[in-house]
Design a protein around this motif. Structure first.
Motif, mmCIF file in Angstrom:
data_model
loop_
_atom_site.group_PDB
_atom_site.id
_atom_site.type_symbol
_atom_site.label_atom_id
_atom_site.label_comp_id
_atom_site.label_asym_id
_atom_site.label_seq_id
_atom_site.Cartn_x
_atom_site.Cartn_y
_atom_site.Cartn_z
ATOM 1 N N ASN A 64 7.187 5.719 9.447
ATOM 2 C CA ASN A 64 7.799 5.798 10.770
ATOM 3 C C ASN A 64 7.057 4.959 11.801
ATOM 4 O O ASN A 64 7.574 4.727 12.904
ATOM 5 C CB ASN A 64 7.840 7.256 11.247
ATOM 6 C CG ASN A 64 8.718 8.128 10.374
ATOM 7 O OD1 ASN A 64 9.792 7.709 9.960
ATOM 8 N ND2 ASN A 64 8.256 9.325 10.074
ATOM 9 N N LEU A 65 5.863 4.529 11.474
ATOM 10 C CA LEU A 65 5.019 3.801 12.424
ATOM 11 C C LEU A 65 5.087 2.294 12.233
ATOM 12 O O LEU A 65 4.427 1.546 12.964
ATOM 13 C CB LEU A 65 3.559 4.264 12.268
ATOM 14 C CG LEU A 65 3.306 5.773 12.343
ATOM 15 C CD1 LEU A 65 1.836 6.070 12.118
ATOM 16 C CD2 LEU A 65 3.769 6.337 13.670
ATOM 17 N N VAL A 66 5.873 1.824 11.271
ATOM 18 C CA VAL A 66 5.926 0.399 10.955
ATOM 19 C C VAL A 66 7.378 -0.075 10.956
ATOM 20 O O VAL A 66 8.249 0.594 10.406
ATOM 21 C CB VAL A 66 5.304 0.110 9.562
ATOM 22 C CG1 VAL A 66 5.270 -1.392 9.291
ATOM 23 C CG2 VAL A 66 3.905 0.684 9.473
ATOM 24 N N ARG A 74 7.816 -6.144 11.006
ATOM 25 C CA ARG A 74 6.359 -6.258 10.837
ATOM 26 C C ARG A 74 5.998 -6.429 9.371
ATOM 27 O O ARG A 74 5.118 -7.216 9.023
ATOM 28 C CB ARG A 74 5.664 -5.020 11.413
ATOM 29 C CG ARG A 74 4.134 -5.017 11.233
ATOM 30 C CD ARG A 74 3.498 -6.190 11.959
ATOM 31 N NE ARG A 74 2.070 -6.258 11.717
ATOM 32 C CZ ARG A 74 1.498 -6.951 10.727
ATOM 33 N NH1 ARG A 74 2.267 -7.637 9.867
ATOM 34 N NH2 ARG A 74 0.200 -6.975 10.586
ATOM 35 N N LEU A 75 6.670 -5.711 8.504
ATOM 36 C CA LEU A 75 6.429 -5.865 7.065
ATOM 37 C C LEU A 75 6.811 -7.266 6.604
ATOM 38 O O LEU A 75 6.122 -7.872 5.776
ATOM 39 C CB LEU A 75 7.221 -4.828 6.278
ATOM 40 C CG LEU A 75 6.744 -3.372 6.380
ATOM 41 C CD1 LEU A 75 7.751 -2.446 5.704
ATOM 42 C CD2 LEU A 75 5.372 -3.205 5.761
ATOM 43 N N GLN A 76 7.901 -7.786 7.149
ATOM 44 C CA GLN A 76 8.357 -9.117 6.749
ATOM 45 C C GLN A 76 7.380 -10.205 7.175
ATOM 46 O O GLN A 76 7.319 -11.265 6.555
ATOM 47 C CB GLN A 76 9.736 -9.393 7.363
ATOM 48 C CG GLN A 76 10.854 -8.579 6.727
ATOM 49 C CD GLN A 76 12.171 -8.731 7.471
ATOM 50 O OE1 GLN A 76 12.184 -8.916 8.692
ATOM 51 N NE2 GLN A 76 13.270 -8.647 6.746
ATOM 52 N N ILE A 96 2.213 -0.172 3.477
ATOM 53 C CA ILE A 96 2.153 1.196 3.989
ATOM 54 C C ILE A 96 1.493 2.107 2.960
ATOM 55 O O ILE A 96 0.669 2.965 3.296
ATOM 56 C CB ILE A 96 3.561 1.715 4.337
ATOM 57 C CG1 ILE A 96 4.248 0.769 5.327
ATOM 58 C CG2 ILE A 96 3.490 3.127 4.911
ATOM 59 C CD1 ILE A 96 5.680 1.141 5.653
ATOM 60 N N SER A 97 1.838 1.895 1.709
ATOM 61 C CA SER A 97 1.222 2.670 0.634
ATOM 62 C C SER A 97 -0.284 2.423 0.592
ATOM 63 O O SER A 97 -1.082 3.359 0.410
ATOM 64 C CB SER A 97 1.852 2.280 -0.715
ATOM 65 O OG SER A 97 1.131 2.824 -1.794
ATOM 66 N N MET A 117 -3.288 -7.226 4.610
ATOM 67 C CA MET A 117 -2.962 -5.845 4.247
ATOM 68 C C MET A 117 -3.876 -4.868 4.982
ATOM 69 O O MET A 117 -3.430 -3.831 5.490
ATOM 70 C CB MET A 117 -3.114 -5.651 2.734
ATOM 71 C CG MET A 117 -2.329 -6.639 1.911
ATOM 72 S SD MET A 117 -0.548 -6.386 2.043
ATOM 73 C CE MET A 117 -0.267 -5.274 0.694
ATOM 74 N N ILE A 118 -5.158 -5.206 5.066
ATOM 75 C CA ILE A 118 -6.108 -4.322 5.742
ATOM 76 C C ILE A 118 -5.815 -4.288 7.239
ATOM 77 O O ILE A 118 -5.931 -3.235 7.881
ATOM 78 C CB ILE A 118 -7.557 -4.773 5.485
ATOM 79 C CG1 ILE A 118 -7.823 -4.873 3.968
ATOM 80 C CG2 ILE A 118 -8.534 -3.808 6.130
ATOM 81 C CD1 ILE A 118 -7.555 -3.598 3.202
ATOM 82 N N GLU A 119 -5.426 -5.426 7.803
ATOM 83 C CA GLU A 119 -5.095 -5.455 9.226
ATOM 84 C C GLU A 119 -3.896 -4.550 9.512
ATOM 85 O O GLU A 119 -3.840 -3.876 10.554
ATOM 86 C CB GLU A 119 -4.800 -6.889 9.676
ATOM 87 C CG GLU A 119 -4.471 -7.017 11.156
ATOM 88 C CD GLU A 119 -5.500 -6.395 12.077
ATOM 89 O OE1 GLU A 119 -5.113 -5.826 13.114
ATOM 90 O OE2 GLU A 119 -6.719 -6.460 11.765
ATOM 91 N N GLN A 120 -2.946 -4.521 8.590
ATOM 92 C CA GLN A 120 -1.788 -3.642 8.793
ATOM 93 C C GLN A 120 -2.214 -2.172 8.734
ATOM 94 O O GLN A 120 -1.691 -1.326 9.475
ATOM 95 C CB GLN A 120 -0.715 -3.919 7.741
ATOM 96 C CG GLN A 120 0.597 -3.208 8.004
ATOM 97 C CD GLN A 120 1.801 -4.108 7.848
ATOM 98 O OE1 GLN A 120 1.805 -5.003 7.017
ATOM 99 N NE2 GLN A 120 2.826 -3.882 8.642
#
Length: 461
Positions: free
Chosen positions: A115-117, A121-123, A150-151, A173-176
């Motif tokens: 719900n927070l992403v 942003r993922l793209q 997210i996982s 990935m870590i920044e996300q």
């Protein structure tokens, strides 16, 4: 509330334990790229004793996001990765080795974090874009793979990891993960820990190329030297390595940059290796200088690299052979590690649910009092308002009473509004009391009679 959260954040950091979380996808045996990229460093960190806890995860659930049609591949490689871990020196007494899918709390955290992403942003995540292109997913992207960042955030935060040793390609990935932590803590409460990245010290270890010179060593490309390769396999792969295509004759000047053999030497060679296997050179710089000016053949440097790698991999192969004699023991290590990891993740999930106010059956006041508990919470919140907030409410009430008094006065004394000048003065008197701009005589003319009241009501909130 913000001040309390800030104080809580400071207190949390003061009492924060040093925790590492890292891991690998079980899609095949681990290779020397994994070794120099993170495995070797994990063992060093484990043996320093500087960290309170170290969690090493076999990420089978993540592996299934792009291997869902071949679960047997993932299943069989669980033991291969575990053997690689143990043979490299990871100690179950110092590090918790566990299997991701055996920790259901991670799935629940992933759901809440989703719900927070946003999709956009993922793209934008560079790692996701690269992986999608490499696997030719295009528009047929499995949702599980698409939400992989997210996982991963759930994996890291479940164990409140403060440090995550990764390769360079995992930085986005870590920044996300850090973004998710900040957003969760700002919305709910200071529960999650924002992790720091630990990159390899040696620049050559950031991303070791494949033996074919390709940018990335990858199991799918078949250009790897595996930790479990036999001595013969390692020698064969080293001797077939990509070097400098312009270095045809021994006398030809060679190029070190982009030369796979020298990249591997940067990652593995030590000064003592030269004394042992290539005594005519004091160090790697001398070897590079000779190759650059010409007069040094590729075969000679490949033989030297083979000796260096064999020395590094020989004890790993020996330990693996011992662990392979007792596979049930290896599974028992993973089972106990998974149980310990689940206990930690469950505590974090409980804190997350409490912060999100969805711990219904754990909130005894909610269960016991129902609506009365809600009123009590509201009363407590109001009683804790800062003096500034109380003053704001008082000022609002005062202004509202003044507005009502002015309107009442004008309704009861219409003679005040007999002339346009009187009307203008009356309107401006009311506006001035609340700090609003005054109106001109012409502006007031448009609101003669009952319009004067509307003007005041519009101007005064």
């Amino acid at each position: 509330v913000l001040e309390e959260r800030h104080l809580k954040m400071i207190e949390n950091k003061k009492n924060q334990k040093k925790i590492i979380l890292t891991g690998d996808r079980p899609t095949g045996r681990l290779h020397v790229g994994h070794y120099v990229g993170s495995l070797r460093r994990r063992v060093e960190l484990q043996n320093t004793g500087d960290f309170d806890k170290i969690f090493i995860m076999i990420a089978d659930a993540q592996a299934l996001t792009d291997n869902f049609e071949n679960p047997e591949k993932v299943r069989q490689n669980i033991i291969e990765v575990a053997l690689d871990y143990l043979s490299c020196g990871l100690d179950p007494a110092k590090s918790t080795l566990f299997i991701q899918s055996q920790i259901p709390e991670l799935t629940e955290l992933t759901f809440f974090y989703s719900n927070l992403v946003t999709v956009s942003r993922l793209q934008r995540n560079p790692t996701v874009k690269t992986e999608i292109k490499m696997r030719n997913f295009e528009t047929s992207i499995p949702v599980g793979f698409f939400t992989y960042p997210i996982s991963q955030a759930a994996d890291i935060t479940a164990f409140k990891a403060t440090v995550v040793p990764v390769g360079e390609d995992q930085l986005p990935m870590i920044e996300q993960t850090r973004e998710i932590v900040r957003k969760f803590n700002s919305i709910y409460d200071e529960v999650l820990v924002e992790p720091e990245v630990m990159l390899p010290d040696n620049a050559a270890c950031l991303r070791l190329p494949g033996i074919d010179g390709k940018q990335k060593m990858s199991k799918s490309l078949g250009n790897c030297i595996y930790l479990s390769d036999t001595e013969k396999d390692v020698r064969t792969k080293v001797m077939s390595m990509y070097t400098d295509p312009t270095h045809i004759q021994i006398t030809d000047p060679g190029h070190v940059e982009g030369n796979t053999v020298f990249t591997y030497l940067d990652a593995f060679s030590k000064p003592e290796h030269f004394a042992e296997y290539l005594p005519e050179y004091a160090n790697l710089d001398e070897l590079k200088a000779h190759y650059t000016r010409g007069g040094l053949g590729d075969v000679k440097i490949k033989k030297f690299l083979n000796n260096v790698l064999q020395e590094e991999l020989a004890p790993i192969r020996a330990r693996r052979a011992e662990f392979e004699k007792d596979i049930p023991m290896v599974y028992d290590i993973l089972k106990k590690g998974s149980e310990a990891a689940r206990e930690t993740a469950a505590k974090t999930l409980a804190e997350v649910k409490a912060a999100m106010k969805i711990n219904y059956f754990d909130d005894l006041d909610l269960i016991k009092d129902g609506p009365a508990a809600r009123r009590k919470l509201m009363d407590n919140a109001i009683s804790q308002l800062r003096p500034g907030y109380a003053k704001l409410i008082s000022d609002y009430n005062r202004l509202y009473e003044q507005k009502a008094a002015i309107l009442k006065d004008w309704r009861e004394k219409p003679s005040l509004l007999d002339t346009l000048d009187d009307l203008t003065d009356a309107v401006n008197h009311g506006l001035a009391q609340f700090g609003y701009p005054l109106r001109t005589r012409d502006e007031v003319r448009r609101f003669v009679g009952s319009g004067a009241r509307r003007l005041i009501q519009r101007a005064i909130p």
